[in-house]
Design a protein around this motif. Structure first.
Motif, PDB file in Angstrom:
ATOM      1  N   ILE A  65       0.843  -1.204   0.000  1.00  0.00           N
ATOM      2  CA  ILE A  65       0.000   0.000   0.000  1.00  0.00           C
ATOM      3  C   ILE A  65       0.873   1.248   0.000  1.00  0.00           C
ATOM      4  N   ARG A  66       1.911   1.272   0.850  1.00  0.00           N
ATOM      5  CA  ARG A  66       2.815   2.433   0.873  1.00  0.00           C
ATOM      6  C   ARG A  66       3.497   2.616  -0.474  1.00  0.00           C
ATOM      7  N   ASP A  67       3.843   1.507  -1.117  1.00  0.00           N
ATOM      8  CA  ASP A  67       4.469   1.587  -2.435  1.00  0.00           C
ATOM      9  C   ASP A  67       3.513   2.197  -3.454  1.00  0.00           C
ATOM     10  N   ALA A  71       4.743   8.626  -4.762  1.00  0.00           N
ATOM     11  CA  ALA A  71       4.597   9.445  -5.972  1.00  0.00           C
ATOM     12  C   ALA A  71       5.936   9.836  -6.588  1.00  0.00           C
ATOM     13  N   SER A  72       7.037   9.451  -5.979  1.00  0.00           N
ATOM     14  CA  SER A  72       8.363   9.827  -6.472  1.00  0.00           C
ATOM     15  C   SER A  72       9.332   8.686  -6.224  1.00  0.00           C
ATOM     16  N   PRO A  73      10.519   8.714  -6.855  1.00  0.00           N
ATOM     17  CA  PRO A  73      11.494   7.651  -6.611  1.00  0.00           C
ATOM     18  C   PRO A  73      11.853   7.556  -5.131  1.00  0.00           C
ATOM     19  N   PRO A  74      12.206   6.379  -4.663  1.00  0.00           N
ATOM     20  CA  PRO A  74      12.593   6.225  -3.257  1.00  0.00           C
ATOM     21  C   PRO A  74      13.817   7.079  -2.942  1.00  0.00           C
ATOM     22  N   ARG A 133       5.528   5.586 -15.531  1.00  0.00           N
ATOM     23  CA  ARG A 133       6.344   6.702 -15.027  1.00  0.00           C
ATOM     24  C   ARG A 133       6.644   6.514 -13.537  1.00  0.00           C
ATOM     25  N   ARG A 134       7.099   5.291 -13.252  1.00  0.00           N
ATOM     26  CA  ARG A 134       7.566   4.972 -11.906  1.00  0.00           C
ATOM     27  C   ARG A 134       9.018   4.535 -11.999  1.00  0.00           C
ATOM     28  N   CYS A 135       9.817   5.036 -11.076  1.00  0.00           N
ATOM     29  CA  CYS A 135      11.251   4.726 -11.076  1.00  0.00           C
ATOM     30  C   CYS A 135      11.649   4.281  -9.677  1.00  0.00           C
ATOM     31  N   TYR A 136      12.292   3.114  -9.589  1.00  0.00           N
ATOM     32  CA  TYR A 136      12.723   2.602  -8.291  1.00  0.00           C
ATOM     33  C   TYR A 136      14.227   2.737  -8.086  1.00  0.00           C
ATOM     34  N   ALA A 147      22.243  10.245 -13.174  1.00  0.00           N
ATOM     35  CA  ALA A 147      21.190   9.587 -13.960  1.00  0.00           C
ATOM     36  C   ALA A 147      19.894  10.384 -13.865  1.00  0.00           C
ATOM     37  N   ALA A 148      19.246  10.587 -14.993  1.00  0.00           N
ATOM     38  CA  ALA A 148      17.987  11.335 -15.036  1.00  0.00           C
ATOM     39  C   ALA A 148      16.810  10.360 -15.021  1.00  0.00           C
ATOM     40  N   THR A 149      15.841  10.617 -14.151  1.00  0.00           N
ATOM     41  CA  THR A 149      14.672   9.732 -14.103  1.00  0.00           C
ATOM     42  C   THR A 149      13.917   9.736 -15.430  1.00  0.00           C
ATOM     43  N   GLU A 150      13.990  10.838 -16.166  1.00  0.00           N
ATOM     44  CA  GLU A 150      13.314  10.884 -17.460  1.00  0.00           C
ATOM     45  C   GLU A 150      13.909   9.860 -18.419  1.00  0.00           C
ATOM     46  N   ASP A 151      15.212   9.620 -18.311  1.00  0.00           N
ATOM     47  CA  ASP A 151      15.837   8.572 -19.132  1.00  0.00           C
ATOM     48  C   ASP A 151      15.299   7.193 -18.743  1.00  0.00           C
ATOM     49  N   VAL A 152      15.028   7.000 -17.458  1.00  0.00           N
ATOM     50  CA  VAL A 152      14.443   5.731 -17.008  1.00  0.00           C
ATOM     51  C   VAL A 152      13.035   5.593 -17.562  1.00  0.00           C
ATOM     52  N   TYR A 153      12.246   6.667 -17.478  1.00  0.00           N
ATOM     53  CA  TYR A 153      10.872   6.631 -17.983  1.00  0.00           C
ATOM     54  C   TYR A 153      10.833   6.339 -19.480  1.00  0.00           C
ATOM     55  N   ARG A 154      11.827   6.850 -20.216  1.00  0.00           N
ATOM     56  CA  ARG A 154      11.860   6.668 -21.666  1.00  0.00           C
ATOM     57  C   ARG A 154      12.688   5.452 -22.081  1.00  0.00           C
TER      58      ARG A 154
END
Length: 214
Positions: A65-67, A71-74, A133-136, A147-154
Motif C-alpha cells: 500500500i505504501r508503495d 509518488a516519487s522515486p525512493p 512513469r515509476r522509477c525505483y 542519472a535522469a529519471t526521465e531517461d528511465v521513464y523513456r
C-alpha cells in the motif's frame, strides 16, 4: 494508483479474515480460502494463527500500500531494503514457520535473501514500471551517478542509468552473498538436516542467475 489501492485494501481485509479465528469465513476468493486453510493447518496444535503470522502478512500488504501511494522515486537504498524486507523476507519467514522451521540461522538467511529478491524484482520490473512513469532507482543513487529519471521513464539505457542500476544490483548481490554464507549452517535447522529450510530458500537460485545476467 487508485485502482491498485482499492485492490490492496481489499486484500488487507482478506488477509485479516484469513488469519482470523479458525471459524472465521474468508472471502470467496481461491487464494484467500487456501491461505486460511494453510495457516490454520500449520497452527493446528496451538488452536489458531499466531501473532507473528498476522504481523508478517500485514507487513506484506502494508508495504504494498505504501508503495502504491509513493509518488516519487525512493530516497535511498535503505528504503528499497526496508520494502524488500517487509514484502519478500516476511513471506519467507511465513513459509519457514508454516513448514515448522524455527531457527535463527534460517531466519537470518531469509532476511538477506528477501532483500536480494525484493531489490532484484524491482530492477526486473523497471521496463514495466517506466511505462507508468515509476522509477525505483533511489534519488540519491541517481544524483550520485548523474542519472535522469526521465531517461528511465523513456527506457534510455544511458551510461549514468547503467551505473545507477549497477549500484542497486550490487546491494542485492551483497544480500544474496550474505544468505549463501549462512547456507552451511542450515544443517542445524531442523531434524531433517535443514532440507525444508533449504527448499524454502530455493528462490536464491533464480535471483542469482538474474543478477549475474544483469
Amino acid at each position: 494508483p487508485h485502482l491498485a489501492l482499492m485492490r490492496l485494501r481489499w486484500w488487507k481485509d482478506a488477509v485479516a479474515a484469513a488469519a482470523g479465528d479458525r471459524d472465521a469465513t474468508p472471502p470467496p476468493h481461491p487464494v484467500a480460502i487456501a491461505l486460511h486453510s494453510a495457516l490454520h493447518a500449520s497452527m493446528r496444535d496451538t488452536g489458531g494463527v499466531g501473532a507473528r503470522h498476522r504481523r508478517w502478512l500485514n507487513a506484506i500488504v502494508d508495504a504494498r500500500i505504501r508503495d502504491a501511494e509513493l509518488a516519487s522515486p525512493p530516497p535511498g537504498i535503505p528504503f528499497l531494503e526496508a520494502y524488500a524486507d517487509q514484502t519478500h523476507a516476511s513471506l519467507l519467514y511465513l513459509i519457514l514457520d508454516a513448514c515448522g522451521v524455527r531457527n535463527g540461522d534460517a531466519d537470518h538467511a531469509a532476511a538477506h535473501l528477501g532483500k536480494a529478491i525484493g531489490i532484484a524484482n524491482l530492477l526486473r520490473g523497471a521496463h514495466a514500471h517506466s511505462k507508468q512513469r515509476r522509477c525505483y532507482l533511489p534519488a540519491d543513487v541517481c544524483a550520485r551517478h548523474g542519472a535522469a529519471t526521465e531517461d528511465v521513464y523513456r527506457a534510455r539505457p544511458t551510461e549514468s542509468v547503467r551505473d545507477a542500476v549497477h549500484e542497486v544490483a550490487s546491494t542485492a548481490k551483497a544480500h544474496l552473498d550474505g544468505a549463501r554464507a549462512i547456507a552451511p549452517r542450515l544443517a542445524r535447522a531442523g531434524s531433517d538436516g535443514g532440507a525444508i529450510a533449504r527448499a524454502a530458500l530455493l528462490p536464491a537460485v533464480g535471483t542469482g542467475r538474474y543478477l549475474e545476467a544483469l
